[in-house]
Design a protein around this motif. Structure first.
Motif, mmCIF file in Angstrom:
data_model
loop_
_atom_site.group_PDB
_atom_site.id
_atom_site.type_symbol
_atom_site.label_atom_id
_atom_site.label_comp_id
_atom_site.label_asym_id
_atom_site.label_seq_id
_atom_site.Cartn_x
_atom_site.Cartn_y
_atom_site.Cartn_z
ATOM 1 N N UNK A 212 -6.767 3.033 -12.815
ATOM 2 C CA UNK A 212 -7.696 3.891 -12.097
ATOM 3 C C UNK A 212 -8.146 3.295 -10.764
ATOM 4 N N UNK A 213 -8.028 1.992 -10.585
ATOM 5 C CA UNK A 213 -8.523 1.347 -9.373
ATOM 6 C C UNK A 213 -7.435 0.727 -8.515
ATOM 7 N N UNK A 214 -6.305 0.398 -9.074
ATOM 8 C CA UNK A 214 -5.280 -0.348 -8.344
ATOM 9 C C UNK A 214 -4.018 0.493 -8.211
ATOM 10 N N UNK A 215 -3.436 0.497 -7.001
ATOM 11 C CA UNK A 215 -2.211 1.251 -6.744
ATOM 12 C C UNK A 215 -1.355 0.521 -5.733
ATOM 13 N N UNK A 216 -0.067 0.826 -5.744
ATOM 14 C CA UNK A 216 0.896 0.251 -4.817
ATOM 15 C C UNK A 216 1.539 1.377 -4.013
ATOM 16 N N UNK A 217 1.979 1.050 -2.795
ATOM 17 C CA UNK A 217 2.599 2.046 -1.929
ATOM 18 C C UNK A 217 3.811 1.443 -1.236
ATOM 19 N N UNK A 218 4.780 2.300 -0.960
ATOM 20 C CA UNK A 218 5.998 1.919 -0.249
ATOM 21 C C UNK A 218 6.246 2.966 0.834
ATOM 22 N N UNK A 219 6.567 2.518 2.039
ATOM 23 C CA UNK A 219 6.808 3.423 3.157
ATOM 24 C C UNK A 219 8.050 2.979 3.916
ATOM 25 N N UNK A 220 8.867 3.955 4.279
ATOM 26 C CA UNK A 220 10.076 3.712 5.069
ATOM 27 C C UNK A 220 10.027 4.613 6.289
ATOM 28 N N UNK A 221 10.265 4.043 7.452
ATOM 29 C CA UNK A 221 10.255 4.812 8.693
ATOM 30 C C UNK A 221 11.498 4.484 9.499
ATOM 31 N N UNK A 222 12.160 5.525 9.985
ATOM 32 C CA UNK A 222 13.312 5.375 10.865
ATOM 33 C C UNK A 222 13.147 6.333 12.043
ATOM 34 N N UNK B 65 7.420 -0.829 4.816
ATOM 35 C CA UNK B 65 6.031 -1.284 4.672
ATOM 36 C C UNK B 65 5.644 -1.258 3.199
ATOM 37 N N UNK B 66 5.062 -2.364 2.754
ATOM 38 C CA UNK B 66 4.569 -2.474 1.375
ATOM 39 C C UNK B 66 3.057 -2.563 1.410
ATOM 40 N N UNK B 67 2.397 -1.809 0.526
ATOM 41 C CA UNK B 67 0.947 -1.787 0.521
ATOM 42 C C UNK B 67 0.370 -1.928 -0.868
ATOM 43 N N UNK B 68 -0.836 -2.467 -0.927
ATOM 44 C CA UNK B 68 -1.587 -2.603 -2.169
ATOM 45 C C UNK B 68 -3.013 -2.121 -1.916
ATOM 46 N N UNK B 69 -3.547 -1.320 -2.841
ATOM 47 C CA UNK B 69 -4.869 -0.727 -2.684
ATOM 48 C C UNK B 69 -5.709 -0.997 -3.931
ATOM 49 N N UNK B 70 -6.939 -1.390 -3.677
ATOM 50 C CA UNK B 70 -7.931 -1.514 -4.748
ATOM 51 C C UNK B 70 -9.152 -0.701 -4.328
ATOM 52 N N UNK B 71 -9.464 0.341 -5.077
ATOM 53 C CA UNK B 71 -10.544 1.256 -4.712
ATOM 54 C C UNK B 71 -11.538 1.325 -5.855
ATOM 55 N N UNK B 72 -12.760 0.936 -5.545
ATOM 56 C CA UNK B 72 -13.878 0.950 -6.473
ATOM 57 C C UNK B 72 -15.025 1.687 -5.787
#
Length: 315
Positions: free
Chosen positions: A62-72, A93-100
Motif C-alpha cells: 500500500x505504501x511502496x511502489x516501483x516504476x520503469x520508464x523508457x523514452x526514445x 529510468x528506474x524509480x522507487x516511491x514511498x507514499x505515506x
C-alpha cells in the motif's frame, strides 16, 4: 384561476435574496504561492513530448511502489542558428516511491547518470518540509533545494534554501473570501541576482483571475521585469478555458495564449495556441483499468519545429 393568481402573488411578495456578509475573521486559507497559477498551467502548459514513451508502475504494497520508464526521441541542441537542431536519444529510468500520509519519498535514476530525489514530510499539522535534489556527472550541474511551508488559518508562508547561496521567501494572505494577495523575494548569491515579486488571485466557483508581477535585478546595474495576467473560466465540471498575457516591459516582448481542458468519460484533452504561432495538444485516453494511451503534438510554425509523440502508461 384563483389558485394561479395566489401563486403569482406569492412569488411577487417573495423577499429578495440577501447576500451573506463576509466574515473577515474567518477567511479561507489560500493555496501556496508557488501554485498560484496551477489552474491556468493545466490548460496552457500541457506536458508535450516528442518520440516514444512507455511508463510502467507496480505497487508492492500500500505504501511502496516501483516504476520503469523508457523514452526514445530526439533532443534539441542549443545553437545560434534559427533552425532547431536535434539528435536521436534514448534512455531508461528506474524509480522507487514511498507514499505515506505524512511522508513521501520519490527517487529516480537514469542511464545517463542523473539521480533525482524528492522528499515531503509533515513535521506538524501546519508545518511541512520539502526537499528535492538532482545529481549529475556534469560539473556544476547538480543542485538541491529545501523548503519549509507553514500553513496558517488564512495565510501561507514559505522559506527556501538552496545550493549556490540561494535564499527565498514567499507569503500569501486571504484578504476577502475570494481575493488573495502575496509576495516573494529571493537572492541567488552565486549569480548575484535578487528578485522581488507580487501576486494577486481572485477566485470564485467558476472564475479565477491572476495578476503576477515579477522584477529581477542583476547586481545593482541592470534589471529585467515581466508582467503576467491569466484568466481561467470553468464552463462546467468537465470543461475549462484559460488565457494568459505576458509582457516584458524592458524588451517589449509580448506573448498571449489561450487554452482548454476538456475531460470526457474515457479521456482528457488539453491544448493551447499562442500569439507566436505555436499550437500544442495533449490527449490521455483510458483504454482499460490501469492502461492509458497518450498522444502529444506541438507545432511551431515560426521556428519550423514540429513535435509528435505517443506513449503508453501501465499501472
Amino acid at each position: 384561476m384563483a389558485g394561479l393568481a395566489a401563486a403569482g402573488d406569492a412569488s411577487l411578495n417573495k423577499p429578495p435574496k440577501v447576500e451573506e456578509k463576509a466574515n473577515y475573521m474567518d477567511l479561507p486559507c489560500p493555496i501556496p504561492y508557488e501554485e498560484i497559477q496551477r489552474e491556468a498551467l493545466m490548460s496552457l502548459k500541457p506536458e508535450t513530448f516528442e518520440g516514444l514513451r512507455f511508463d510502467f508502475s507496480k505497487g508492492l504494497n500500500q505504501k511502496f511502489s516501483l516504476s520503469h520508464s523508457v523514452f526514445m526521441g530526439p533532443t534539441e541542441i542549443p545553437s545560434q542558428s534559427p533552425e532547431t537542431i536535434k539528435i536521436p536519444t534514448a534512455h531508461y529510468e528506474f524509480g522507487a516511491n514511498y507514499i505515506d500520509p505524512k511522508l513521501m519519498l520519490i527517487g529516480r535514476v537514469m542511464t545517463d547518470g542523473r539521480l533525482n530525489a524528492r522528499v515531503k514530510c509533515d513535521l506538524t499539522d501546519d508545518l511541512s518540509l520539502k526537499a528535492n535534489a538532482q545529481l549529475t556527472n556534469e560539473p556544476h550541474m547538480s543542485h538541491g533545494m529545501i523548503n519549509f511551508d507553514y500553513k496558517g488559518k488564512d495565510y501561507r508562508t514559505q522559506f527556501q534554501f538552496g545550493n549556490g547561496a540561494l535564499f527565498g521567501a514567499s507569503y500569501i494572505q486571504s484578504v476577502t473570501p475570494h481575493l488573495s494577495l502575496g509576495g516573494e523575494v529571493f537572492w541567488a548569491g552565486q549569480h548575484r541576482k535578487s528578485g522581488l515579486g507580487y501576486a494577486a488571485r481572485y477566485e470564485t466557483d467558476k472564475m479565477i483571475i491572476l495578476l503576477f508581477y515579477l522584477q529581477v535585478a542583476t547586481g545593482q546595474v541592470a534589471s529585467t521585469g515581466m508582467v503576467a495576467l491569466s484568466y481561467v473560466q470553468k464552463i462546467s465540471e468537465k470543461v475549462s478555458l484559460a488565457t494568459d498575457f505576458m509582457y516584458n516591459y524592458l524588451s517589449r516582448d509580448v506573448t498571449a495564449s489561450v487554452g482548454y481542458d476538456y475531460i470526457l468519460r474515457q479521456c482528457r484533452l488539453r491544448g493551447k495556441i499562442d500569439s507566436n504561432g505555436c499550437t500544442a495538444a495533449f490527449l490521455e485516453e483510458r483504454l482499460n483499468m490501469g492502461l492509458n494511451f497518450i498522444l502529444s503534438a506541438e507545432i511551431d510554425h515560426k521556428k519550423k519545429d514540429y513535435k509528435f509523440g505517443f506513449g503508453l502508461t501501465v499501472g
